[in-house]
Design a protein around this motif. Structure first.
Motif, PDB file in Angstrom:
ATOM      1  N   ALA A 110       8.096  -2.345  -5.089  1.00 47.93           N
ATOM      2  CA  ALA A 110       7.616  -0.969  -4.967  1.00 47.93           C
ATOM      3  C   ALA A 110       6.151  -0.780  -5.344  1.00 47.93           C
ATOM      4  N   ASP A 111       5.704  -1.467  -6.391  1.00 43.89           N
ATOM      5  CA  ASP A 111       4.340  -1.232  -6.873  1.00 43.89           C
ATOM      6  C   ASP A 111       3.335  -2.241  -6.332  1.00 43.89           C
ATOM      7  N   ARG A 112       3.770  -3.067  -5.397  1.00 39.73           N
ATOM      8  CA  ARG A 112       2.848  -4.071  -4.850  1.00 39.73           C
ATOM      9  C   ARG A 112       2.217  -3.560  -3.564  1.00 39.73           C
ATOM     10  N   PHE A 113       1.127  -4.214  -3.175  1.00 35.46           N
ATOM     11  CA  PHE A 113       0.488  -3.879  -1.907  1.00 35.46           C
ATOM     12  C   PHE A 113       1.019  -4.814  -0.822  1.00 35.46           C
ATOM     13  N   PRO A 114       1.094  -4.346   0.432  1.00 37.14           N
ATOM     14  CA  PRO A 114       1.662  -5.179   1.500  1.00 37.14           C
ATOM     15  C   PRO A 114       0.990  -6.545   1.610  1.00 37.14           C
ATOM     16  N   GLY A 115      -0.317  -6.592   1.316  1.00 35.33           N
ATOM     17  CA  GLY A 115      -1.047  -7.855   1.447  1.00 35.33           C
ATOM     18  C   GLY A 115      -0.545  -8.933   0.506  1.00 35.33           C
ATOM     19  N   SER A 116       0.164  -8.544  -0.559  1.00 37.05           N
ATOM     20  CA  SER A 116       0.638  -9.545  -1.522  1.00 37.05           C
ATOM     21  C   SER A 116       2.068  -9.999  -1.209  1.00 37.05           C
ATOM     22  N   LEU A 117       2.643  -9.511  -0.108  1.00 34.25           N
ATOM     23  CA  LEU A 117       4.021  -9.872   0.241  1.00 34.25           C
ATOM     24  C   LEU A 117       4.041 -10.951   1.326  1.00 34.25           C
ATOM     25  N   SER A 118       5.156 -11.670   1.405  1.00 33.99           N
ATOM     26  CA  SER A 118       5.308 -12.663   2.477  1.00 33.99           C
ATOM     27  C   SER A 118       5.664 -11.930   3.771  1.00 33.99           C
ATOM     28  N   GLY A 119       5.642 -12.661   4.869  1.00 35.59           N
ATOM     29  CA  GLY A 119       5.950 -12.060   6.178  1.00 35.59           C
ATOM     30  C   GLY A 119       7.319 -11.390   6.199  1.00 35.59           C
ATOM     31  N   GLY A 120       8.317 -12.080   5.637  1.00 38.47           N
ATOM     32  CA  GLY A 120       9.675 -11.541   5.628  1.00 38.47           C
ATOM     33  C   GLY A 120       9.781 -10.296   4.760  1.00 38.47           C
ATOM     34  N   GLU A 121       9.084 -10.325   3.633  1.00 41.61           N
ATOM     35  CA  GLU A 121       9.122  -9.170   2.720  1.00 41.61           C
ATOM     36  C   GLU A 121       8.467  -7.948   3.378  1.00 41.61           C
ATOM     37  N   ARG A 122       7.375  -8.213   4.082  1.00 41.28           N
ATOM     38  CA  ARG A 122       6.688  -7.109   4.781  1.00 41.28           C
ATOM     39  C   ARG A 122       7.600  -6.520   5.863  1.00 41.28           C
ATOM     40  N   GLN A 123       8.333  -7.412   6.559  1.00 43.48           N
ATOM     41  CA  GLN A 123       9.267  -6.952   7.596  1.00 43.48           C
ATOM     42  C   GLN A 123      10.274  -5.985   6.994  1.00 43.48           C
ATOM     43  N   ARG A 124      10.800  -6.362   5.840  1.00 41.62           N
ATOM     44  CA  ARG A 124      11.827  -5.522   5.203  1.00 41.62           C
ATOM     45  C   ARG A 124      11.259  -4.168   4.816  1.00 41.62           C
ATOM     46  N   VAL A 125      10.061  -4.196   4.271  1.00 42.66           N
ATOM     47  CA  VAL A 125       9.417  -2.934   3.872  1.00 42.66           C
ATOM     48  C   VAL A 125       9.240  -2.045   5.106  1.00 42.66           C
ATOM     49  N   ALA A 126       8.766  -2.651   6.207  1.00 43.71           N
ATOM     50  CA  ALA A 126       8.504  -1.869   7.416  1.00 43.71           C
ATOM     51  C   ALA A 126       9.800  -1.277   7.974  1.00 43.71           C
TER      52      ALA A 126
END
Lengths: 362, 269
Positions: free
Chosen positions: A133-149
């Motif tokens: 929740a408190d992280r920026f998208p740039g610090s996430l992996s591809g899969g993690e970003r997918q989930r957030v999106a």
């Protein structure tokens, strides 16, 4: 009888065409999306899949044809339809923390600050990504970003979610787990989902229906089983999985969904095959036989076609045999592990059950 | 190998350091050291210059703030424009920078004087009331300074606006955000570091545009830069000039340091 009843749909494309400059990207596409269904949209690169998604989302207007109901991006139609689209590159806002990204659709609907913060956090926790929740998208992996999106898209409360290549940035070993996670989310949100992917095996397991798009036109729509077993064209047959496709001529049309064909590649033998559309006697066609439907036996077994082993490949639980017929045609089989012991040049016998052979237009 | 590479990086830095120290810091330092021997004199110069310094900062803050919205509009429009239009736009943005400042001042005098363009248009269009008297007011200096710094700010913003992924805009639209929300939260949010940079650059440039308020407004808007010029050229009071130049330097460097700190924070994301 059942085929005459128009299925209930949440969105329908009726003879929709779309041009980009002089290029016709989509040609007379007719397709409906049914409530709560999982539709897989597949086809070769450049077939118009992404453009079709953009039309469904209302981001593009068709040159001709109708999208019913008319979709305005980000707005709910008079019928209560709202479409969410997840781009291949996700469209996350890199300058916002994950929570703010996820809360964005709530902010757009003027949900009060505390409520949207709480709901965004709940959604992230429910999706198993509360720690981000408190992280920026740039610090996430591809899969993690997918989930957030995806969580963000679902918080916009869409009735239809369009996913453009959601597995593209995932490592192969993560795709299965991600698909399970996605399905869990979809079933809870009770939305219709349209998935564009190049992963044919995955989408065949996942989808209720598949639509195959080729050169801007829908080649065939149906359940994965139907498309796999009764493809309308050789392209559909080979796109959905390995297939032996050989030329044939219809010599007898029984009119009960099957024909008898003469197959020069199989030493002129007569082969009975199922057909999706009527074929006249004398018509040229192509026979589709899946490798797993060819049975391989030792040389000299009665009733079979004698072939020579041209290659043996290890494919995990099976052996892929490449066979050459007496007329020089090539056949592929998925044989059992025992066939791994076959050697190149060895003579074998091949048989195929008529119910598993399918004739398509040339 | 490594040594020669390191040497290759260090050499230009060393040359730059020598240039900066030799050309600017050293003479300033020498004069300040002389003044430090007379602390009363130092305090006196700082006290006498405080009002002008305050005016300089206030003017720079206001002008940069006024120039920022048009700079955003220009940068955003150029981002969306066709390539040829963008090239022309960038060329027009560079133009005020290559013009001599006195030419710019003269042009604004022509525009704002009693028989100038503004007043002529006012009369021609039969607008109500008397034409506004802008020349020799604070507004004249603010307008002309904004004219000079706005294109620089727009050029700084242009690259950041061009880096906005169009998918981001579409995603915001699909998520139901209205145009203003999309613009403020998505676009301005994305270019926020560039907004800070553009603002600071506009502010710093304004500190050095001391001739503009002097000629277009008058002595009641004399800024610190002008006092430095007077001390160097007319009074030959290099000690006072050095103190004032150091004050100007600090006024310029502090916001730059602040912006750099903010930028570092953003990059750590």
């Amino acid at each position: 009888m059942a085929a005459d009843v128009a299925p209930q749909h949440v969105l329908r494309l009726d003879r929709v065409s779309f041009r980009r400059g002089s290029r016709e990207v989509l040609r007379e596409v007719t397709l409906d999306l049914r409530p709560g269904e999982r539709l897989g949209l597949i086809g070769p690169s450049g077939a118009g899949k992404t453009t079709l998604l953009r039309l469904l989302a209302g981001l593009e207007r068709p040159a001709s044809g109708v999208v019913q109901p008319a979709v305005v991006p980000g707005e709910r139609s008079a019928d209560g339809i709202r479409v969410g689209l997840l781009f291949q590159d996700l469209g996350l806002f890199p300058h916002m923390r994950v929570r703010s990204n996820v809360a964005f659709p709530l902010l757009a609907r003027s949900v009060p600050r505390d409520a949207r913060r709480r709901r965004a956090t709940e959604a992230l926790v429910q999706a198993g990504i509360g720690d981000f929740a408190d992280r920026f998208p740039g610090s996430l992996s591809g899969g993690e970003r997918q989930r957030v999106a995806i969580v963000r898209t679902l918080l916009s409360e869409p009735s239809i979610v369009l996913l453009d290549e959601p597995f593209a940035s995932l490592d192969p070993h993560l795709v299965g787990r991600f698909a399970e996670w996605l399905e869990d989310l979809r079933s809870r949100a009770e939305v219709c989902m349209v998935l564009v992917t190049h992963d044919v095996r995955l989408v065949m397991r996942w989808a209720d229906r598949l639509a195959i798009l080729v050169d801007g036109a829908v080649e065939q729509v149906g359940s994965p089983t139907e498309l796999y077993a009764r493809p309308r064209t050789a392209f559909v047959a080979t796109f959905l999985g390995e297939a032996n496709v050989v030329d044939a001529v219809v010599i007898e049309a029984t009119g009960a969904g099957s024909v008898l064909c003469e197959v020069p590649a199989l030493e002129g033998r007569s082969v009975r095959a199922s057909v999706a559309t009527d074929m006249a006697v004398g018509a040229r066609c192509r026979l589709v036989i899946r490798p797993e439907h060819l049975a391989v036996g030792n040389a000299g077994e009665p009733g079979g076609l004698t072939c020579e082993v041209a290659g043996v490949g290890f494919a995990g639980r099976s052996a892929d045999l490449l066979l050459t017929t007496g007329t020089g045609a090539s056949l592929r089989t998925n044989a059992g592990p025992a066939d791994l012991t076959r050697s190149t040049g060895e003579k074998v016998t091949v048989r195929w059950p008529p119910v598993q052979t399918h004739a398509v237009a040339p | 190998m490594t040594g020669s590479r390191t040497g290759g990086r260090v050499a230009p830095a060393a040359v730059l350091t020598v240039f900066m120290v030799g050309g600017l810091v050293l003479p300033l330092g020498l004069v300040l050291a002389e003044l430090a021997a007379e602390p009363e004199r130092l305090g006196q110069v700082v006290g006498e210059s405080a009002a002008a310094a305050g005016r300089s900062v206030l003017l720079a803050v206001v002008v940069a703030a006024i120039a920022l919205p048009p700079a955003i509009t220009v940068a955003r429009s150029l981002t969306r424009a066709r390539h040829a239009v963008r090239v022309v736009g960038v060329a027009l943005c560079v133009l005020p920078l290559v013009l001599n400042l006195l030419v710019v001042i003269l042009a604004w005098m022509v525009v704002l004087e009693r028989e100038g363009l503004v007043n002529t248009l006012w009369t021609t269009m039969a607008l109500p009331g008397d034409p506004p008297q802008i020349l020799y007011t604070r507004s004249a200096a603010v307008l002309a300074m904004a004219y000079v710094v706005m294109p620089v700010m727009a050029l700084i913003l242009l690259d950041s606006f061009r880096r906005i992924d169009p998918r981001m805009r579409e995603a915001a639209r699909l998520l139901g955000a209205r145009p203003l929300t999309r613009f403020v939260l998505v676009e301005l949010g994305f270019v926020a570091p560039a907004l800070v940079t553009a603002y600071v650059m506009g502010y710093v440039l304004c500190l050095n545009l001391y001739l503009v308020p002097e000629y277009l407004t008058g002595p009641h808007l004399t800024t610190l830069g002008f006092l430095v010029q007077e001390n160097v050229i007319k009074s030959f009071d290099l000690g006072s000039a050095a103190v004032q130049a150091t004050m100007l330097f600090v006024m310029a460097v502090l916001p730059v340091c602040g912006a750099l700190a903010m930028d570092r924070g953003v990059r750590q994301r």
